[in-house]
Design a protein around this motif. Structure first.
Motif, short mmCIF file in Angstrom:
data_model
loop_
_atom_site.label_atom_id
_atom_site.label_comp_id
_atom_site.label_asym_id
_atom_site.label_seq_id
_atom_site.Cartn_x
_atom_site.Cartn_y
_atom_site.Cartn_z
N THR A 1 3.84 -1.20 3.88
CA THR A 1 3.40 0.15 3.57
C THR A 1 4.59 0.98 3.11
O THR A 1 5.72 0.77 3.56
CB THR A 1 2.72 0.82 4.77
OG1 THR A 1 3.64 0.87 5.87
CG2 THR A 1 1.48 0.04 5.18
N VAL B 1 2.50 6.99 7.36
CA VAL B 1 3.36 5.81 7.41
C VAL B 1 3.88 5.58 8.83
O VAL B 1 3.93 4.45 9.31
CB VAL B 1 4.53 5.93 6.41
CG1 VAL B 1 5.59 4.87 6.67
CG2 VAL B 1 4.01 5.79 4.98
N CYS C 1 1.51 -3.28 9.38
CA CYS C 1 0.22 -3.67 8.80
C CYS C 1 0.36 -5.05 8.14
O CYS C 1 1.44 -5.62 8.08
CB CYS C 1 -0.24 -2.64 7.78
SG CYS C 1 -0.42 -0.96 8.45
N ASN D 1 0.88 -1.18 0.00
CA ASN D 1 0.00 0.00 0.00
C ASN D 1 0.91 1.22 0.00
O ASN D 1 1.69 1.42 0.94
CB ASN D 1 -0.93 0.00 1.21
CG ASN D 1 -1.99 -1.08 1.11
OD1 ASN D 1 -2.32 -1.55 0.02
ND2 ASN D 1 -2.56 -1.48 2.23
N LEU E 1 -3.52 2.83 4.36
CA LEU E 1 -2.37 1.95 4.59
C LEU E 1 -2.74 0.72 5.40
O LEU E 1 -2.25 -0.38 5.14
CB LEU E 1 -1.26 2.73 5.31
CG LEU E 1 -0.60 3.84 4.54
CD1 LEU E 1 0.42 4.58 5.43
CD2 LEU E 1 0.09 3.34 3.27
#
Length: 465
Positions: free
Chosen positions: A286, A276, A282, A94, A462
């Motif tokens: 990201t 970020v 995640c 992402n 994200l």
């Protein structure tokens, strides 16, 4: 389809969060008026947050694993940040992509000259500007001068209260009858955007005047040698930008807006960077990619058209033990991107250039532009409906105010972003950013509420895309 004003949902402590985030942004905008300054400033904050230089990790033979926070610096003018996710990289990333260059005046390589005992620096404007907006305005000089031995001299003159400022002169109204008849594009011509930098000659006696023909220029060179240890030839290897002097300021009685230089596109770069950091680890890796040269076509080694991002992703795959040609292709094509660039805010003083239903408005939240381009969508990126639907769900689930918009009426003009350069890898990509008044003017205006919604929206993307 009427969108509420974002300030309606921010009361008390929540409203203070918006203002506090705006203060951090104003500091960034005031300190970072060139792409080099942006990279230096953001790298320092990234390292404070635990990010490590990818090149150092690779040179030390380190392995990259889930949870690692890394950055890659491209020649001091572009920056990529990654937080390695739980899923293999080939499942996709992402990505938030913005640019950190802005319209300005660049000092030419042979710039210094004297005319009628006034010293000037010759310039070449960078990016799309209305040239008449850059006259009779206090300017500061930012950049670097690199000497033949490799010594780098940082230049930042005009921001402190005790600093001098510089500027381009304009014709007095009393003698401008002919000028006022010209088209706006010709009122000030590019070769006349020269910056006045001095008027004191270096000599006083008649004998010395005979020997020194350009005494004001000579005096400026003496000052440069004394204060910066640079010679005239050192301009050959210099990158100096003339930008509006002064800090970003609160705008309006209610302090709801920010006036500053370079909102396009640092008003998207800053919340992208913050997102970020805030999103943490995640499922997917990201990334935040901040590039140079968007205002002149995204060209060059530090622009989005370079293969910098591609090379970095290959390095990550190699260090994670996942590198194959197929894995790289999958990592890129499975990625989803928000090309975080600004939108033109509807201005009620100039309503005829916009189609109201599809315009973006200050104070209505994060903007999505399904397509860009001009006229018949020429040069556009056009996001898939399925991707737009996913983003709608993410924004609604997280109570993020957003709006859909296009850049003006169909035949009025248009513009583009770096989105199409992500799309060539097969990535899902859409333009998303903050509405800006006075776009590309020396002083632009944004809403603090929109800035805050951008950070929240980018963070949700994200985590959940």
């Amino acid at each position: 389809m009427e969108k509420k004003n974002v300030w309606e949902k921010y009361q008390g402590e929540r409203r203070q969060e918006v203002f506090d985030f705006g203060e951090g942004y104003k500091e960034f905008l005031s300190c970072c008026k060139t792409e080099r300054e942006c990279v230096t400033w953001l790298k320092a904050r990234a390292e404070e947050a635990g990010f490590r230089d990818l090149n150092k990790v690779l040179n030390e033979g380190g392995k990259i694993v889930c949870g690692d926070k890394l950055y890659a610096d491209n020649m001091g003018k572009a920056l990529a940040l990654f937080v390695i996710g739980r899923e293999p990289l080939e499942k996709g990333m992402n990505v938030l992509g913005a640019h950190i260059d802005s319209p300005r005046l660049d000092i030419k390589q042979i710039p210094l000259y004297e005319d009628t005992q006034m010293a000037f620096l010759d310039t070449h404007y960078y990016g799309g500007v209305k040239k008449y907006q850059w006259v009779a305005l206090p300017l500061a000089l930012h950049g670097v001068i690199v000497k033949k031995d490799g010594t780098v001299v940082d230049v930042n003159i005009g921001e402190k209260a005790e600093d001098p400022v510089f500027g381009v002169s304009d014709l007095l109204i009393h003698l401008s009858a002919e000028q006022m008849e010209k088209k706006a594009s010709l009122v000030i011509e590019g070769e006349n955007l020269d910056i006045l930098v001095g008027s004191i000659p270096s000599v006083t006696s008649e004998e010395e005047k005979e020997q020194v023909k350009e005494a004001v220029k000579a005096n400026i060179l003496n000052l440069l040698a004394e204060q910066y240890q640079i010679e005239e030839d050192d301009f050959l290897s210099a990158e100096i930008e003339a930008v509006p002097a002064g800090a970003a300021r609160d705008y309006g009685f209610d302090r709801s807006m920010v006036m500053g230089y370079g909102h396009d596109d640092r008003v998207c770069a800053y919340p992208s960077f913050c997102a970020v950091l805030e999103a943490g680890i995640c499922e997917k890796t990201t990334a935040c990619l901040l590039v140079d040269k968007e205002e002149v076509g995204s060209i060059g080694a530090t622009g989005m058209s370079s293969k910098f991002f591609e090379y970095v992703v290959n390095e990550l795959l190699e260090a994670m033990g996942q590198h194959t040609p197929v894995a790289f292709q999958r990592a890129m094509s499975n990625s989803k991107v928000l090309s975080t660039d600004v939108s033109a805010a509807f201005d009620p003083l100039f309503p005829n250039v916009a189609e109201k239903k599809n315009a973006s408005y200050m104070g209505k939240g994060l903007v999505f532009n399904k397509f860009t381009g001009s006229k018949g969508k020429s040069g556009c990126n056009d996001a898939n409906a399925e991707y737009v639907a996913q983003l709608r769900r993410i924004m609604d689930d997280n109570d993020i105010s957003f709006q859909m918009a296009e850049l003006g009426k169909v035949d009025q003009g248009g513009g583009g972003t770096i989105a199409f350069l992500f799309a060539k890898y097969g990535m899902q990509v859409i333009d998303s950013g903050v509405s800006v008044l006075n776009m590309h003017a020396p002083w632009e205006i944004i809403s603090k509420g929109d800035l805050y919604e951008a950070k929240r929206g980018y963070t949700a993307f994200l985590k959940e895309a």
